[in-house]
Write a protein that holds these residues in place. Structure first.
Motif, PDB file in Angstrom:
ATOM      1  N   UNK A 316       0.800  -1.216   0.000  1.00  0.00           N
ATOM      2  CA  UNK A 316       0.000   0.000   0.000  1.00  0.00           C
ATOM      3  C   UNK A 316       0.833   1.267   0.000  1.00  0.00           C
ATOM      4  N   UNK A 317       2.148   1.159   0.175  1.00  0.00           N
ATOM      5  CA  UNK A 317       3.008   2.327   0.160  1.00  0.00           C
ATOM      6  C   UNK A 317       3.906   2.346  -1.059  1.00  0.00           C
ATOM      7  N   UNK A 318       4.714   1.292  -1.219  1.00  0.00           N
ATOM      8  CA  UNK A 318       5.634   1.207  -2.332  1.00  0.00           C
ATOM      9  C   UNK A 318       5.111   0.309  -3.440  1.00  0.00           C
ATOM     10  N   UNK A 319       5.883   0.269  -4.533  1.00  0.00           N
ATOM     11  CA  UNK A 319       5.537  -0.548  -5.694  1.00  0.00           C
ATOM     12  C   UNK A 319       6.684  -1.510  -6.000  1.00  0.00           C
ATOM     13  N   UNK A 320       7.257  -2.055  -4.944  1.00  0.00           N
ATOM     14  CA  UNK A 320       8.380  -2.951  -5.087  1.00  0.00           C
ATOM     15  C   UNK A 320       7.936  -4.280  -5.682  1.00  0.00           C
ATOM     16  N   UNK A 321       8.921  -5.058  -6.127  1.00  0.00           N
ATOM     17  CA  UNK A 321       8.673  -6.306  -6.833  1.00  0.00           C
ATOM     18  C   UNK A 321       7.780  -7.249  -6.034  1.00  0.00           C
ATOM     19  N   UNK A 322       8.001  -7.366  -4.742  1.00  0.00           N
ATOM     20  CA  UNK A 322       7.208  -8.283  -3.929  1.00  0.00           C
ATOM     21  C   UNK A 322       5.745  -7.914  -3.841  1.00  0.00           C
ATOM     22  N   UNK A 323       5.409  -6.683  -4.202  1.00  0.00           N
ATOM     23  CA  UNK A 323       4.026  -6.215  -4.108  1.00  0.00           C
ATOM     24  C   UNK A 323       3.312  -6.238  -5.460  1.00  0.00           C
ATOM     25  N   UNK A 324       3.955  -5.775  -6.533  1.00  0.00           N
ATOM     26  CA  UNK A 324       3.229  -5.655  -7.803  1.00  0.00           C
ATOM     27  C   UNK A 324       3.642  -6.674  -8.867  1.00  0.00           C
ATOM     28  N   UNK A 325       4.663  -7.478  -8.620  1.00  0.00           N
ATOM     29  CA  UNK A 325       5.041  -8.559  -9.530  1.00  0.00           C
ATOM     30  C   UNK A 325       4.337  -9.810  -9.016  1.00  0.00           C
ATOM     31  N   UNK A 326       3.282 -10.242  -9.689  1.00  0.00           N
ATOM     32  CA  UNK A 326       2.354 -11.208  -9.103  1.00  0.00           C
ATOM     33  C   UNK A 326       2.340 -12.534  -9.855  1.00  0.00           C
ATOM     34  N   UNK A 327       1.876 -13.594  -9.180  1.00  0.00           N
ATOM     35  CA  UNK A 327       1.699 -14.875  -9.867  1.00  0.00           C
ATOM     36  C   UNK A 327       0.445 -14.857 -10.731  1.00  0.00           C
ATOM     37  N   UNK A 328       0.522 -15.535 -11.868  1.00  0.00           N
ATOM     38  CA  UNK A 328      -0.630 -15.671 -12.760  1.00  0.00           C
ATOM     39  C   UNK A 328      -0.561 -17.033 -13.440  1.00  0.00           C
ATOM     40  N   UNK A 329      -1.620 -17.819 -13.261  1.00  0.00           N
ATOM     41  CA  UNK A 329      -1.760 -19.117 -13.912  1.00  0.00           C
ATOM     42  C   UNK A 329      -3.042 -19.116 -14.735  1.00  0.00           C
ATOM     43  N   UNK A 330      -2.970 -19.580 -15.961  1.00  0.00           N
ATOM     44  CA  UNK A 330      -4.151 -19.703 -16.810  1.00  0.00           C
ATOM     45  C   UNK A 330      -4.162 -21.103 -17.416  1.00  0.00           C
ATOM     46  N   UNK A 331      -5.237 -21.831 -17.133  1.00  0.00           N
ATOM     47  CA  UNK A 331      -5.418 -23.174 -17.678  1.00  0.00           C
ATOM     48  C   UNK A 331      -6.587 -23.136 -18.656  1.00  0.00           C
ATOM     49  N   UNK A 332      -6.341 -23.562 -19.887  1.00  0.00           N
ATOM     50  CA  UNK A 332      -7.359 -23.565 -20.937  1.00  0.00           C
ATOM     51  C   UNK A 332      -7.503 -24.992 -21.446  1.00  0.00           C
ATOM     52  N   UNK A 333      -8.723 -25.524 -21.512  1.00  0.00           N
ATOM     53  CA  UNK A 333      -8.899 -26.878 -22.048  1.00  0.00           C
ATOM     54  C   UNK A 333      -8.238 -27.039 -23.414  1.00  0.00           C
ATOM     55  N   UNK A 334      -7.449 -28.083 -23.545  1.00  0.00           N
ATOM     56  CA  UNK A 334      -6.769 -28.349 -24.807  1.00  0.00           C
ATOM     57  C   UNK A 334      -5.473 -27.604 -24.994  1.00  0.00           C
ATOM     58  N   UNK A 335      -5.141 -26.705 -24.070  1.00  0.00           N
ATOM     59  CA  UNK A 335      -3.912 -25.915 -24.173  1.00  0.00           C
ATOM     60  C   UNK A 335      -2.780 -26.613 -23.415  1.00  0.00           C
ATOM     61  N   UNK A 336      -1.662 -26.839 -24.081  1.00  0.00           N
ATOM     62  CA  UNK A 336      -0.524 -27.476 -23.424  1.00  0.00           C
ATOM     63  C   UNK A 336       0.059 -26.556 -22.363  1.00  0.00           C
ATOM     64  N   UNK A 337       0.620 -27.109 -21.287  1.00  0.00           N
ATOM     65  CA  UNK A 337       1.243 -26.272 -20.269  1.00  0.00           C
ATOM     66  C   UNK A 337       2.504 -25.615 -20.796  1.00  0.00           C
ATOM     67  N   UNK A 338       2.911 -24.543 -20.137  1.00  0.00           N
ATOM     68  CA  UNK A 338       4.118 -23.855 -20.552  1.00  0.00           C
ATOM     69  C   UNK A 338       4.411 -22.677 -19.663  1.00  0.00           C
ATOM     70  N   UNK A 339       5.482 -21.991 -19.966  1.00  0.00           N
ATOM     71  CA  UNK A 339       5.910 -20.823 -19.202  1.00  0.00           C
ATOM     72  C   UNK A 339       6.007 -19.650 -20.165  1.00  0.00           C
ATOM     73  N   UNK A 340       5.378 -18.552 -19.803  1.00  0.00           N
ATOM     74  CA  UNK A 340       5.389 -17.344 -20.614  1.00  0.00           C
ATOM     75  C   UNK A 340       6.272 -16.291 -19.945  1.00  0.00           C
ATOM     76  N   UNK A 341       7.215 -15.738 -20.719  1.00  0.00           N
ATOM     77  CA  UNK A 341       8.109 -14.708 -20.209  1.00  0.00           C
ATOM     78  C   UNK A 341       7.678 -13.307 -20.633  1.00  0.00           C
TER      79      UNK A 341
END
Length: 535
Positions: A316-341
């Motif tokens: 709530x004060x700063x915008x450091x990596x631990x606060x605004x760099x967040x996890x995101x997972x998206x699973x779509x039927x038929x979509x192979x797993x992977x890592x997006x950079x």
């Protein structure tokens, strides 16, 4: 017509029939799980402790994991509003507590409802969380806000022993069980099981010599000082500063030093492990309906926590990596797993989901569909993301936020750019009482990075060379700083007349509840060292 709305009298860029024909998951259910205060490095899939989040780690193994996902703000309201609208906070007008979304801007559940979706939202009662008063209920045919279960930090004072983990998801599970399987649904679960103050029970004798767990247990629970519903009583626009009140939590952590920080982190890790059960319950409910293999699953944090990094304890004060760099997972039927950079943002979620199911994306929004990334057609969809606003009632010239433009992150914030001393502030909004718990707090040196426009610190970090954000290089790269500020100013100027802000008349009870959850409405102090940053 304001950007971000849908004008049915104007033909869309792509005819509806073409959009539907290209949809890879037409008729799929959507399970959207927003997790409050979750750091990415506390998931095994992101290099966190193995076994702490088994459900999320298993999901990550079969999903697309996004390593460069960034929150649109450092507090819940603005971030969730961006997720549901596809617009950065300046574009929604929701940039601080006390503002809500106006009716001119379409919400994701509204659009999905036009395509025959059943829609429901589920969360726990907290003034600082997802609430209908903020204009976010539109389009949800069911919006359930339950009292915090005893198995959550918000419900720890409700008497008795903690119940089984996963109780936050119980209303969602019941609703899913009641829905027919021949009509698609969109279900939103916002869980606060990992939110401050983390603990469920008081420490046993001798368990914690630092006193941190005891003071976390004793911290007031939102709403326990009154029965008024937030935002529904009174007509006074309240701005309340709590800067004169001592903060026992900050004082105890300051006194305990490194041991106190370690105990703080341990309590947080335990809450993250319990949160995993909320996700497990939601996924199991879809599995029991026989629809999980026809369900798009999105799991994302609204923001993270600092946990002592860069001089902050929470958010709530700063915008450091631990606060605004967040996890995101998206699973779509038929979509192979992977890592997006590729760089992605909260604003990209709404257009992605609409694209996946064959719904027309509103014109003029900031978000971009991730579908080309998922299909491997492109390597990037954007080169810049914004994180804006904060819980403070800040004047325009003191508008905080961050511009993410890899490898650079530029921040303007009330919190100093680099840690100031072996102290644990200054993110907690209430400074310790004079003299502290037995001794005065250490003196604060002059701000590093300088407090410039609006009394905010200008910070610039190269995340490739300095991922821990220990060295502010704003002075060494003035042109980079100026260019990123110009990008941000240009966006805000272009969207200033489009935001559908509603300024809410909040009753004093709501102010208390939000503050007891760790936020403050007061303006940041000049120099920002003890400004009103959130907890």
């Amino acid at each position: 017509m304001k950007a971000g709305t849908v004008d049915l009298s104007v033909a869309p860029d792509r005819p509806r029939a073409a959009v539907e024909a290209a949809a890879p998951c037409r008729g799929c259910d959507i399970l959207f799980i927003s997790i409050c205060s979750l750091r990415r490095d506390h998931l095994g899939a992101y290099g966190g402790p193995p076994g702490q989040t088994p459900t999320l780690d298993a999901l990550a193994a079969s999903a697309q994991r996004f390593d460069q996902a960034w929150s649109t703000s450092n507090f819940t309201l603005a971030a969730v509003t961006s997720m549901l609208t596809g617009r950065f906070p300046s574009g929604t007008g929701v940039v601080r507590w006390g503002t809500g979304l106006g009716p001119e801007i379409a919400l994701l559940p509204e659009i999905l409802g036009w395509y025959g979706y059943r829609t429901g939202a589920f969360t726990v009662d907290a003034a600082s969380g997802l609430r209908p008063e903020y204009g976010l209920a539109r389009g949800f045919q069911r919006f359930v806000v339950i009292p915090p279960p005893r198995s959550t930090p918000d419900g720890r004072h409700h008497g008795g022993s903690p119940g089984p983990p996963g109780e936050t998801a119980a209303p969602l599970v019941q609703w899913l069980e009641e829905q027919p399987t021949d009509q698609p649904l969109f279900a939103l679960l916002h869980t606060r099981s990992a939110h401050y103050p983390f603990v469920l029970t008081p420490p046993e004798a001798g368990q914690d010599p630092t006193g941190v767990r005891a003071v976390l247990w004793e911290e007031p629970v939102e709403g326990e000082r009154g029965d008024l519903r937030p935002g529904t009583a009174g007509a006074e626009d309240v701005v309340l500063s709590a800067s004169a009140k001592g903060d026992p939590v900050q004082a105890v952590v300051r006194e305990a030093g490194a041991a106190g920080i370690a105990e703080w982190k341990a309590a947080y890790a335990e809450s993250v492990a319990r949160m995993d059960a909320d996700v497990a319950a939601a996924l199991q409910a879809q599995r029991d309906r026989g629809r999980l293999d026809q369900t798009i699953v999105v799991v994302v944090a609204d923001h993270g926590e600092s946990l002592g990094d860069n001089g902050e304890l929470l958010h709530g004060g700063g915008y450091f990596d631990g606060v605004i760099h967040v996890p995101l997972l998206i699973s779509v039927p038929g979509q192979a797993p992977g890592v997006q950079e590729a760089l992605v943002s909260h604003v990209d979620l709404a257009p992605t989901l609409l694209d996946l199911v064959g719904a027309v994306v509103p014109a003029g929004i900031d978000g971009r569909s991730l579908l080309p990334l998922l299909r491997g057609e492109v390597a990037a969809i954007r080169d810049t993301a914004l994180s804006e606003g904060g819980p403070n009632d800040a004047p325009v010239e003191a508008f905080p936020g961050a511009v993410v433009h890899p490898p650079w992150v530029y921040m303007r914030q009330p919190t100093p750019c680099t840690a100031q001393a072996p102290q644990t502030g200054p993110d907690l909004q209430r400074p310790p009482p004079p003299g502290g718990p037995g001794r005065p707090p250490p003196p604060r040196p002059p701000p590093v990075g300088g407090a410039g426009r609006g009394g905010l610190h200008s910070c610039l970090f190269n995340l490739t060379e300095d991922p821990l954000q220990k060295h502010n290089v704003a002075d060494q790269h003035p042109q980079v700083t100026a260019d990123l500020q110009a990008r941000w100013d240009g966006y805000r100027a272009a969207t200033a007349s489009q935001a559908g802000t509603r300024v809410l008349a909040l009753d004093p009870t709501m102010i208390k509840q939000v503050q007891e959850s760790g936020y403050d409405f007061s303006s940041p102090a000049p120099g920002g060292s003890d400004g009103a940053a959130g907890r």
